[in-house]
Design a protein around this motif. Sequence first.
Motif, PDB file in Angstrom:
ATOM      1  N   ARG A 109      -7.024   6.754 -10.556  1.00  0.00           N
ATOM      2  CA  ARG A 109      -8.301   7.426 -10.255  1.00  0.00           C
ATOM      3  C   ARG A 109      -8.473   8.682 -11.106  1.00  0.00           C
ATOM      4  O   ARG A 109      -9.551   8.938 -11.635  1.00  0.00           O
ATOM      5  CB  ARG A 109      -8.384   7.767  -8.778  1.00  0.00           C
ATOM      6  CG  ARG A 109      -8.679   6.578  -7.905  1.00  0.00           C
ATOM      7  CD  ARG A 109      -8.893   7.000  -6.445  1.00  0.00           C
ATOM      8  NE  ARG A 109      -8.689   5.864  -5.581  1.00  0.00           N
ATOM      9  CZ  ARG A 109      -7.559   5.577  -4.938  1.00  0.00           C
ATOM     10  NH1 ARG A 109      -6.508   6.371  -5.047  1.00  0.00           N
ATOM     11  NH2 ARG A 109      -7.461   4.506  -4.187  1.00  0.00           N
ATOM     12  N   ALA A 136       0.817  -1.225   0.000  1.00  0.00           N
ATOM     13  CA  ALA A 136       0.000   0.000   0.000  1.00  0.00           C
ATOM     14  C   ALA A 136       0.848   1.271   0.000  1.00  0.00           C
ATOM     15  O   ALA A 136       0.504   2.263  -0.636  1.00  0.00           O
ATOM     16  CB  ALA A 136      -0.952   0.000   1.188  1.00  0.00           C
ATOM     17  N   ARG A 137       1.976   1.249   0.695  1.00  0.00           N
ATOM     18  CA  ARG A 137       2.834   2.447   0.732  1.00  0.00           C
ATOM     19  C   ARG A 137       3.448   2.737  -0.629  1.00  0.00           C
ATOM     20  O   ARG A 137       3.726   3.881  -0.956  1.00  0.00           O
ATOM     21  CB  ARG A 137       3.935   2.280   1.763  1.00  0.00           C
ATOM     22  CG  ARG A 137       3.403   2.250   3.197  1.00  0.00           C
ATOM     23  CD  ARG A 137       4.480   1.797   4.116  1.00  0.00           C
ATOM     24  NE  ARG A 137       4.858   0.440   3.696  1.00  0.00           N
ATOM     25  CZ  ARG A 137       5.595  -0.398   4.404  1.00  0.00           C
ATOM     26  NH1 ARG A 137       6.063  -0.031   5.552  1.00  0.00           N
ATOM     27  NH2 ARG A 137       5.877  -1.600   3.969  1.00  0.00           N
ATOM     28  N   GLN A 138       3.690   1.681  -1.414  1.00  0.00           N
ATOM     29  CA  GLN A 138       4.313   1.836  -2.730  1.00  0.00           C
ATOM     30  C   GLN A 138       3.308   2.244  -3.808  1.00  0.00           C
ATOM     31  O   GLN A 138       3.680   2.833  -4.812  1.00  0.00           O
ATOM     32  CB  GLN A 138       4.986   0.527  -3.168  1.00  0.00           C
ATOM     33  CG  GLN A 138       6.036   0.011  -2.229  1.00  0.00           C
ATOM     34  CD  GLN A 138       7.233   0.952  -2.147  1.00  0.00           C
ATOM     35  OE1 GLN A 138       7.639   1.530  -3.137  1.00  0.00           O
ATOM     36  NE2 GLN A 138       7.774   1.124  -0.956  1.00  0.00           N
ATOM     37  N   THR A 139       2.050   1.893  -3.612  1.00  0.00           N
ATOM     38  CA  THR A 139       1.065   2.063  -4.690  1.00  0.00           C
ATOM     39  C   THR A 139       0.210   3.316  -4.570  1.00  0.00           C
ATOM     40  O   THR A 139      -0.621   3.571  -5.440  1.00  0.00           O
ATOM     41  CB  THR A 139       0.134   0.838  -4.763  1.00  0.00           C
ATOM     42  OG1 THR A 139      -0.514   0.666  -3.504  1.00  0.00           O
ATOM     43  CG2 THR A 139       0.903  -0.411  -5.141  1.00  0.00           C
ATOM     44  N   THR A 140       0.395   4.116  -3.554  1.00  0.00           N
ATOM     45  CA  THR A 140      -0.452   5.302  -3.358  1.00  0.00           C
ATOM     46  C   THR A 140      -0.435   6.231  -4.566  1.00  0.00           C
ATOM     47  O   THR A 140      -1.491   6.646  -5.043  1.00  0.00           O
ATOM     48  CB  THR A 140      -0.008   6.079  -2.098  1.00  0.00           C
ATOM     49  OG1 THR A 140      -0.093   5.200  -0.986  1.00  0.00           O
ATOM     50  CG2 THR A 140      -0.894   7.285  -1.863  1.00  0.00           C
ATOM     51  N   ARG A 141       0.745   6.522  -5.091  1.00  0.00           N
ATOM     52  CA  ARG A 141       0.841   7.467  -6.208  1.00  0.00           C
ATOM     53  C   ARG A 141       0.221   6.914  -7.483  1.00  0.00           C
ATOM     54  O   ARG A 141      -0.503   7.611  -8.183  1.00  0.00           O
ATOM     55  CB  ARG A 141       2.302   7.859  -6.445  1.00  0.00           C
ATOM     56  CG  ARG A 141       2.853   8.674  -5.275  1.00  0.00           C
ATOM     57  CD  ARG A 141       4.313   9.042  -5.438  1.00  0.00           C
ATOM     58  NE  ARG A 141       4.465   9.965  -6.567  1.00  0.00           N
ATOM     59  CZ  ARG A 141       5.446   9.886  -7.461  1.00  0.00           C
ATOM     60  NH1 ARG A 141       6.354   8.956  -7.378  1.00  0.00           N
ATOM     61  NH2 ARG A 141       5.517  10.763  -8.441  1.00  0.00           N
ATOM     62  N   TRP A 150       5.983   4.072 -12.664  1.00  0.00           N
ATOM     63  CA  TRP A 150       5.471   2.777 -12.205  1.00  0.00           C
ATOM     64  C   TRP A 150       5.836   1.679 -13.205  1.00  0.00           C
ATOM     65  O   TRP A 150       6.282   0.603 -12.814  1.00  0.00           O
ATOM     66  CB  TRP A 150       3.959   2.849 -11.994  1.00  0.00           C
ATOM     67  CG  TRP A 150       3.371   1.533 -11.616  1.00  0.00           C
ATOM     68  CD1 TRP A 150       2.695   0.674 -12.432  1.00  0.00           C
ATOM     69  CD2 TRP A 150       3.416   0.903 -10.336  1.00  0.00           C
ATOM     70  NE1 TRP A 150       2.320  -0.443 -11.737  1.00  0.00           N
ATOM     71  CE2 TRP A 150       2.749  -0.327 -10.452  1.00  0.00           C
ATOM     72  CE3 TRP A 150       3.960   1.266  -9.110  1.00  0.00           C
ATOM     73  CZ2 TRP A 150       2.607  -1.200  -9.377  1.00  0.00           C
ATOM     74  CZ3 TRP A 150       3.819   0.396  -8.035  1.00  0.00           C
ATOM     75  CH2 TRP A 150       3.139  -0.820  -8.175  1.00  0.00           C
ATOM     76  N   ALA A 166      -2.061   4.574  -7.668  1.00  0.00           N
ATOM     77  CA  ALA A 166      -3.504   4.458  -7.434  1.00  0.00           C
ATOM     78  C   ALA A 166      -4.193   5.803  -7.669  1.00  0.00           C
ATOM     79  O   ALA A 166      -5.255   5.866  -8.302  1.00  0.00           O
ATOM     80  CB  ALA A 166      -3.782   3.948  -6.024  1.00  0.00           C
ATOM     81  N   ASP A 167      -3.590   6.874  -7.185  1.00  0.00           N
ATOM     82  CA  ASP A 167      -4.136   8.214  -7.423  1.00  0.00           C
ATOM     83  C   ASP A 167      -4.141   8.556  -8.907  1.00  0.00           C
ATOM     84  O   ASP A 167      -5.091   9.141  -9.422  1.00  0.00           O
ATOM     85  CB  ASP A 167      -3.353   9.267  -6.640  1.00  0.00           C
ATOM     86  CG  ASP A 167      -3.588   9.182  -5.139  1.00  0.00           C
ATOM     87  OD1 ASP A 167      -4.583   8.546  -4.717  1.00  0.00           O
ATOM     88  OD2 ASP A 167      -2.763   9.739  -4.385  1.00  0.00           O
TER      89      ASP A 167
END
Length: 144
Positions: free
Chosen positions: A70, A59-64, A114, A66-67
């Motif tokens: 969206r 989760a810490r790696q995928t925040t950017r 990514w 994921a945003d």
Amino acid sequence: MAIRYCDAQATSVLVGGLRIGSWSVGHPSLEGRVLVERAAFVMQVKEGRVEEYVALHDARQTTRIADACRRAGIRNYSGWLGGKEGRQVFAYLEADGFAASVERLSGDPINTEWQRAVSPLMDVAGGFESRDGLVLLRPVFYLP
């Protein structure tokens, strides 16, 4: 509640030099308008790289990313790891117009970053990606 068999429409889009084939399936509203397109695909992680792939999706790696997804109109994006060798990734997403969402995402520098991180972990020779790009799975049924 009955299972509805999908009336899917095959489409493709050229994004960053890759032709991405998809099956466009919408959730119709009561008025018959398409609210969202769904897409599913399978990828394969290189042998010996599964733990790196899993760690990259912390989760810490995928925040950017994921945003960025969206912002591009992609949501409910999820992946499952398994298969005979434990290296296959089944992924599902919903988008506000799949082709347009993929095009928007491909232009985002966060996605470029990514892809640089995840691409070395993927086995594109595994048969899930053709020379023409990523091939999405054909929908067969939908249980609303």
